[in-house]
Design a protein around this motif. Sequence first.
Motif, PDB file in Angstrom:
ATOM      1  N   GLU A  82      -6.662   8.893  -0.268  1.00 27.35           N
ATOM      2  CA  GLU A  82      -7.116   9.340   1.125  1.00 27.35           C
ATOM      3  C   GLU A  82      -5.945  10.186   2.723  1.00 27.35           C
ATOM      4  OE1 GLU A  82      -8.334   8.287  -0.517  1.00 27.35           O
ATOM      5  OE2 GLU A  82     -10.740   8.132  -0.896  1.00 27.35           O
ATOM      6  N   ASN A 219      -4.506  -1.396   2.136  1.00 30.74           N
ATOM      7  CA  ASN A 219      -5.290  -1.665   0.513  1.00 30.74           C
ATOM      8  C   ASN A 219      -6.687  -1.443   0.203  1.00 30.74           C
ATOM      9  OD1 ASN A 219      -2.823  -3.556   1.656  1.00 30.74           O
ATOM     10  ND2 ASN A 219      -2.592  -2.851  -0.572  1.00 30.74           N
ATOM     11  N   SER A 235     -10.701   0.531  -9.017  1.00 31.32           N
ATOM     12  CA  SER A 235     -11.100  -0.392  -7.967  1.00 31.32           C
ATOM     13  C   SER A 235     -10.219   0.434  -6.588  1.00 31.32           C
ATOM     14  CB  SER A 235      -9.666  -1.634  -8.038  1.00 31.32           C
ATOM     15  OG  SER A 235      -9.659  -2.488  -9.789  1.00 31.32           O
TER      16      SER A 235
HETATM   17  N1  LIG Z   1     -10.564   6.052  -2.596  1.00 32.14           N
HETATM   18  C1  LIG Z   1      -9.647   5.289  -3.121  1.00 32.14           C
HETATM   19  N2  LIG Z   1      -9.684   3.688  -3.892  1.00 32.14           N
HETATM   20  C2  LIG Z   1      -9.119   3.770  -4.589  1.00 32.14           C
HETATM   21  C3  LIG Z   1      -7.173   4.487  -4.868  1.00 32.14           C
HETATM   22  C4  LIG Z   1      -7.397   5.926  -3.829  1.00 32.14           C
HETATM   23  O1  LIG Z   1      -6.439   6.783  -3.803  1.00 32.14           O
HETATM   24  N3  LIG Z   1      -8.504   6.494  -2.995  1.00 32.14           N
HETATM   25  N4  LIG Z   1      -6.894   4.744  -5.191  1.00 32.14           N
HETATM   26  C5  LIG Z   1      -6.646   3.924  -6.749  1.00 32.14           C
HETATM   27  C6  LIG Z   1      -5.347   3.582  -7.475  1.00 32.14           C
HETATM   28  S1  LIG Z   1      -5.078   4.546  -8.525  1.00 32.14           S
HETATM   29  C7  LIG Z   1      -4.402   2.429  -8.014  1.00 32.14           C
HETATM   30  S2  LIG Z   1      -3.499   1.918  -8.504  1.00 32.14           S
HETATM   31  C8  LIG Z   1      -5.000   1.071  -6.383  1.00 32.14           C
HETATM   32  C9  LIG Z   1      -3.857   0.789  -5.686  1.00 32.14           C
HETATM   33  O2  LIG Z   1      -4.467   0.145  -4.924  1.00 32.14           O
HETATM   34  P1  LIG Z   1      -3.375  -0.756  -3.642  1.00 32.14           P
HETATM   35  O3  LIG Z   1      -2.615  -0.191  -3.197  1.00 32.14           O
HETATM   36  O4  LIG Z   1      -3.922  -1.977  -3.182  1.00 32.14           O
HETATM   37  O5  LIG Z   1      -2.258  -2.025  -4.756  1.00 32.14           O
HETATM   38  O6  LIG Z   1      -6.017   2.043  -5.742  1.00 32.14           O
HETATM   39  C10 LIG Z   1      -7.208   2.335  -6.588  1.00 32.14           C
HETATM   40  N5  LIG Z   1      -8.319   2.787  -5.334  1.00 32.14           N
END
Ligand SMILES: Nc1nc2c(c(=O)[nH]1)N[C@H]1C(S)=C(S)[C@@H](COP(=O)(O)O)O[C@H]1N2
Length: 315
Positions: A82, A219, A235
Amino acid sequence: MLIRHRPDILPSEITPRARFESRRRFLAQGATLAAGASLGLRARAANAPDTTPLAPLEPSPWSTQEALTPLSKVLSYNNFYEFGSSKGDPSLYAFRLPIRPWTITLDGLVHKPKTLDIDQLLKLAPLEERIYRLRCVEAWSMVVPWVGYSLSALLKQVEPLGSARYVRFESYYDPEVIHPHFFGFLKFPYIEGLRLDEAMHPLALLGLGLYGETLPRQNGAPVRVVVPWKYGFKSAKSIVRISFVEDQPLTSWPRAEHNDYGFYANVNPHVDHPHWSQAKERRIGEFFKRDTLMFNGYGDAVASLYAGMDLRRAF
Ligand SMILES: Nc1nc2c(c(=O)[nH]1)N[C@H]1C(S)=C(S)[C@@H](COP(=O)(O)O)O[C@H]1N2
Ligand SMILES: [Mo]
């Protein structure tokens, strides 16, 4: 010698906001280090200025003893599409995310639908520190000391109906905040999902903080899930709605590239991504690659959830 500053020009007037923000963070960090402060809490406060300490925290038997990934990396190497598609983008742009007030709505196939605000969430169950491995589908990994409690504690509040088989997580989305130039191949809001029994497993965490403080925006502030036996994309960050549904939800990654990403997304060194191997991973901060473990090393806890399933097909 006296050095004269020009108080009439603020850095914010000559640099774009995001660069100013990061520069200010950088300067603040430098000042903290120069002052001889310990590398722990104070550098963290400078790096993520609007997080607040969370206490008391209970230690968790689920925690790994492995070395933590330094906070500076946890804050600057992110996937949060995003707010951009480069690893450094979320730390620059997620300041746009309005994290208070914040509510999360639980609805769908439940007896007692509910909307809770972030202060209620912080008090719903004792806060624990859970040190988990995070394995991204891109073959890198981290070790993060999360703060939160089992997602089940929240889900139980609404008394799911017998017909509920999956939960669907919806992340924050406002096109006024997440500007069109950030759009890539993913459609927003970001949607994730778990089978209900996966979501109720005690290892699935409702994440409210990390490194002892509330979640930094990049995060997934103020509330996310952390599902450590699955690839990181499961996640979901900055969650506004959790819906209980009967059918497997269409989640963001399979929707975008249905041949490359499956719904389950269990970490599995034997099932490669179409474009790269999943056998090894790069732990952020380490030079040599490590072997990737089945279920990211959480197999003793979660393998029984998948008894009888062909995990090559249900990838
Ligand atoms: N809303 C949302 N959640 C997301 C994502 C995202 O792009 N948007 N990326 C995911 C991915 S690919 C990963 S590896 C993790 C990374 O979490 P961090 O940046 O806290 O390490 O968040 C996940 N959750
Ligand atoms: Mo990821």
